[in-house]
Design a protein around this motif. Structure first.
Motif: not given
Ligand code: SF4
Length: 61
Positions: A4, A21-23, A25-26, A41-47, A58
Motif C-alpha cells: 500500500v 479501511c476494514p483492516a 491499515v492507516f 491489508c486485504l487487497g480490497c482497494e476500498t481505500c 495497492v
Molecule cells: S486495500 Fe486499502 S482499504 Fe482494503 S484492506 Fe488494504 S489498505 Fe485497507
C-alpha cells in the motif's frame, strides 16, 4: 501480500482511507495517511476508491 503506497504530495489528510479501511491499515502521521499496518491489508482497494485525491495505490507483491 499487498503493498500500500500513499503519494504524500497528493494526500490532504482527509482520513477517508483511515475511516474506510476494514483492516485499520492507516494512521495519520504528520497530517498524511500512513499505511502503518500494511501487513493486515486485504487487497480490497476500498481505500483507492474512497480517496478523492487518487493518492493511494495497492499492488500485490
Ligand atoms: S486495500 Fe486499502 S482499504 Fe482494503 S484492506 Fe488494504 S489498505 Fe485497507
Amino acid at each position: 501480500m499487498w503493498q500500500v503506497e500513499v503519494d504524500v504530495d497528493k494526500c490532504t489528510g482527509d482520513e477517508e482511507c483511515v475511516n474506510a479501511c476494514p483492516a485499520q491499515v492507516f494512521e495519520l502521521t504528520d497530517g498524511k495517511a500512513d499505511p502503518v499496518n500494511m501487513d493486515e491489508c486485504l487487497g480490497c482497494e476500498t481505500c483507492v476508491e474512497v480517496c478523492p485525491e487518487g493518492a493511494i495505490t495497492v499492488t500485490e507483491v
